[in-house]
Design a protein around this motif. Structure first.
Motif, PDB file in Angstrom:
ATOM      1  N   MET A 187       0.824  -1.179   0.000  1.00 14.39           N
ATOM      2  CA  MET A 187       0.000   0.000   0.000  1.00 14.39           C
ATOM      3  C   MET A 187       0.879   1.258   0.000  1.00 14.39           C
ATOM      4  N   LEU A 188       1.947   1.235   0.781  1.00 18.51           N
ATOM      5  CA  LEU A 188       2.848   2.393   0.806  1.00 18.51           C
ATOM      6  C   LEU A 188       3.427   2.691  -0.575  1.00 18.51           C
ATOM      7  N   LEU A 189       3.895   1.654  -1.251  1.00 20.78           N
ATOM      8  CA  LEU A 189       4.472   1.871  -2.581  1.00 20.78           C
ATOM      9  C   LEU A 189       3.438   2.418  -3.546  1.00 20.78           C
ATOM     10  N   ARG A 190       2.266   1.847  -3.537  1.00 23.47           N
ATOM     11  CA  ARG A 190       1.218   2.337  -4.439  1.00 23.47           C
ATOM     12  C   ARG A 190       0.856   3.780  -4.123  1.00 23.47           C
ATOM     13  N   GLN A 191       0.762   4.087  -2.843  1.00 25.61           N
ATOM     14  CA  GLN A 191       0.334   5.419  -2.448  1.00 25.61           C
ATOM     15  C   GLN A 191       1.373   6.499  -2.786  1.00 25.61           C
ATOM     16  N   PHE A 192       2.640   6.193  -2.560  1.00 28.40           N
ATOM     17  CA  PHE A 192       3.663   7.230  -2.706  1.00 28.40           C
ATOM     18  C   PHE A 192       4.449   7.159  -4.016  1.00 28.40           C
ATOM     19  N   GLU A 193       4.239   6.111  -4.804  1.00 28.57           N
ATOM     20  CA  GLU A 193       4.887   6.055  -6.107  1.00 28.57           C
ATOM     21  C   GLU A 193       3.924   6.394  -7.238  1.00 28.57           C
ATOM     22  N   ALA A 205       3.225   6.909   9.688  1.00 32.85           N
ATOM     23  CA  ALA A 205       3.413   6.733  11.129  1.00 32.85           C
ATOM     24  C   ALA A 205       3.503   5.251  11.482  1.00 32.85           C
ATOM     25  N   ASP A 206       2.713   4.424  10.813  1.00 25.57           N
ATOM     26  CA  ASP A 206       2.773   2.978  11.042  1.00 25.57           C
ATOM     27  C   ASP A 206       4.120   2.410  10.587  1.00 25.57           C
ATOM     28  N   LEU A 207       4.630   2.890   9.459  1.00 23.83           N
ATOM     29  CA  LEU A 207       5.941   2.434   8.986  1.00 23.83           C
ATOM     30  C   LEU A 207       7.035   2.854   9.967  1.00 23.83           C
ATOM     31  N   ARG A 208       6.933   4.047  10.521  1.00 23.75           N
ATOM     32  CA  ARG A 208       7.933   4.487  11.498  1.00 23.75           C
ATOM     33  C   ARG A 208       7.885   3.579  12.736  1.00 23.75           C
ATOM     34  N   THR A 209       6.700   3.169  13.157  1.00 25.97           N
ATOM     35  CA  THR A 209       6.567   2.227  14.267  1.00 25.97           C
ATOM     36  C   THR A 209       7.259   0.917  13.928  1.00 25.97           C
ATOM     37  N   THR A 210       7.019   0.428  12.723  1.00 30.81           N
ATOM     38  CA  THR A 210       7.646  -0.823  12.283  1.00 30.81           C
ATOM     39  C   THR A 210       9.155  -0.683  12.217  1.00 30.81           C
ATOM     40  N   SER A 211       9.639   0.441  11.704  1.00 28.61           N
ATOM     41  CA  SER A 211      11.085   0.619  11.594  1.00 28.61           C
ATOM     42  C   SER A 211      11.752   0.733  12.957  1.00 28.61           C
ATOM     43  N   SER A 212      11.037   1.254  13.949  1.00 23.80           N
ATOM     44  CA  SER A 212      11.625   1.307  15.298  1.00 23.80           C
ATOM     45  C   SER A 212      11.586  -0.056  15.972  1.00 23.80           C
ATOM     46  N   ARG A 213      10.608  -0.859  15.607  1.00 25.77           N
ATOM     47  CA  ARG A 213      10.497  -2.207  16.169  1.00 25.77           C
ATOM     48  C   ARG A 213      11.542  -3.146  15.564  1.00 25.77           C
ATOM     49  N   PRO A 236      14.747  -2.241  13.784  1.00 27.11           N
ATOM     50  CA  PRO A 236      15.709  -1.263  13.273  1.00 27.11           C
ATOM     51  C   PRO A 236      16.797  -1.839  12.374  1.00 27.11           C
ATOM     52  N   HIS A 237      17.039  -3.125  12.450  1.00 30.10           N
ATOM     53  CA  HIS A 237      18.121  -3.717  11.642  1.00 30.10           C
ATOM     54  C   HIS A 237      17.591  -4.581  10.498  1.00 30.10           C
ATOM     55  N   ASP A 238      16.283  -4.502  10.246  1.00 30.48           N
ATOM     56  CA  ASP A 238      15.691  -5.289   9.168  1.00 30.48           C
ATOM     57  C   ASP A 238      16.028  -4.630   7.829  1.00 30.48           C
ATOM     58  N   PRO A 239      16.789  -5.308   6.973  1.00 27.08           N
ATOM     59  CA  PRO A 239      17.198  -4.684   5.706  1.00 27.08           C
ATOM     60  C   PRO A 239      16.012  -4.404   4.776  1.00 27.08           C
ATOM     61  N   ASP A 240      14.959  -5.204   4.863  1.00 30.27           N
ATOM     62  CA  ASP A 240      13.803  -4.967   3.991  1.00 30.27           C
ATOM     63  C   ASP A 240      13.060  -3.692   4.385  1.00 30.27           C
ATOM     64  N   VAL A 241      12.939  -3.449   5.674  1.00 29.81           N
ATOM     65  CA  VAL A 241      12.292  -2.214   6.129  1.00 29.81           C
ATOM     66  C   VAL A 241      13.142  -1.016   5.713  1.00 29.81           C
ATOM     67  N   ALA A 285      15.220  -0.826   3.229  1.00 28.72           N
ATOM     68  CA  ALA A 285      15.141  -0.672   1.770  1.00 28.72           C
ATOM     69  C   ALA A 285      13.818  -0.011   1.363  1.00 28.72           C
ATOM     70  N   LEU A 286      12.742  -0.355   2.046  1.00 28.80           N
ATOM     71  CA  LEU A 286      11.448   0.254   1.753  1.00 28.80           C
ATOM     72  C   LEU A 286      11.484   1.752   2.052  1.00 28.80           C
ATOM     73  N   VAL A 287      12.030   2.127   3.191  1.00 28.99           N
ATOM     74  CA  VAL A 287      12.125   3.543   3.543  1.00 28.99           C
ATOM     75  C   VAL A 287      12.992   4.285   2.521  1.00 28.99           C
ATOM     76  N   THR A 288      14.095   3.690   2.133  1.00 34.03           N
ATOM     77  CA  THR A 288      14.975   4.315   1.130  1.00 34.03           C
ATOM     78  C   THR A 288      14.243   4.504  -0.194  1.00 34.03           C
ATOM     79  N   ARG A 289      13.507   3.501  -0.622  1.00 31.53           N
ATOM     80  CA  ARG A 289      12.760   3.599  -1.874  1.00 31.53           C
ATOM     81  C   ARG A 289      11.683   4.683  -1.788  1.00 31.53           C
ATOM     82  N   LEU A 290      10.943   4.693  -0.681  1.00 34.47           N
ATOM     83  CA  LEU A 290       9.879   5.675  -0.518  1.00 34.47           C
ATOM     84  C   LEU A 290      10.411   7.095  -0.395  1.00 34.47           C
ATOM     85  N   ASP A 291      11.643   7.231   0.059  1.00 32.72           N
ATOM     86  CA  ASP A 291      12.253   8.540   0.262  1.00 32.72           C
ATOM     87  C   ASP A 291      12.392   9.332  -1.039  1.00 32.72           C
TER      88      ASP A 291
END
Length: 79
Positions: free
Chosen positions: A1-7, A29-37, A39-44, A46-52
């Motif tokens: 959903m994030l990719l569809r919404q922001f791309e 805000a939900d993604l930020r919660t996930t990224s804090s939970r 923090p070392h997940d490479p997929d999360v 990579a998603l933040v980098t792509r969405l950036d």
């Protein structure tokens, strides 16, 4: 959903401008919660980098809001 919404991929859901802003804020805000939970997940990361690449995402990410996504009413336009 994030990719569809922001791309910019159309998702067929009709929102008022206020509903759209609330929905996008909630997604980020939900993604930020996930990224804090996870923090070392490479997929999360990579998603933040792509969405950036999206100015709308960057603006919301900079707010540092943390929350779990809330459900909401949606009107889906399907042919």
């Amino acid at each position: 959903m994030l990719l569809r919404q922001f791309e910019g991929t159309p998702i067929g859901i009709r929102y008022t401008p206020a509903e759209l802003a609330t929905f996008e804020d909630s997604l980020v805000a939900d993604l930020r919660t996930t990224s804090s939970r996870y923090p070392h997940d490479p997929d999360v990361g990579a998603l933040v980098t792509r969405l950036d690449r999206s100015p709308k995402f960057r603006e919301r990410w900079a707010l540092r809001s943390v929350a779990q996504h809330q459900s909401g009413h949606k009107v889906v336009e399907h042919p």
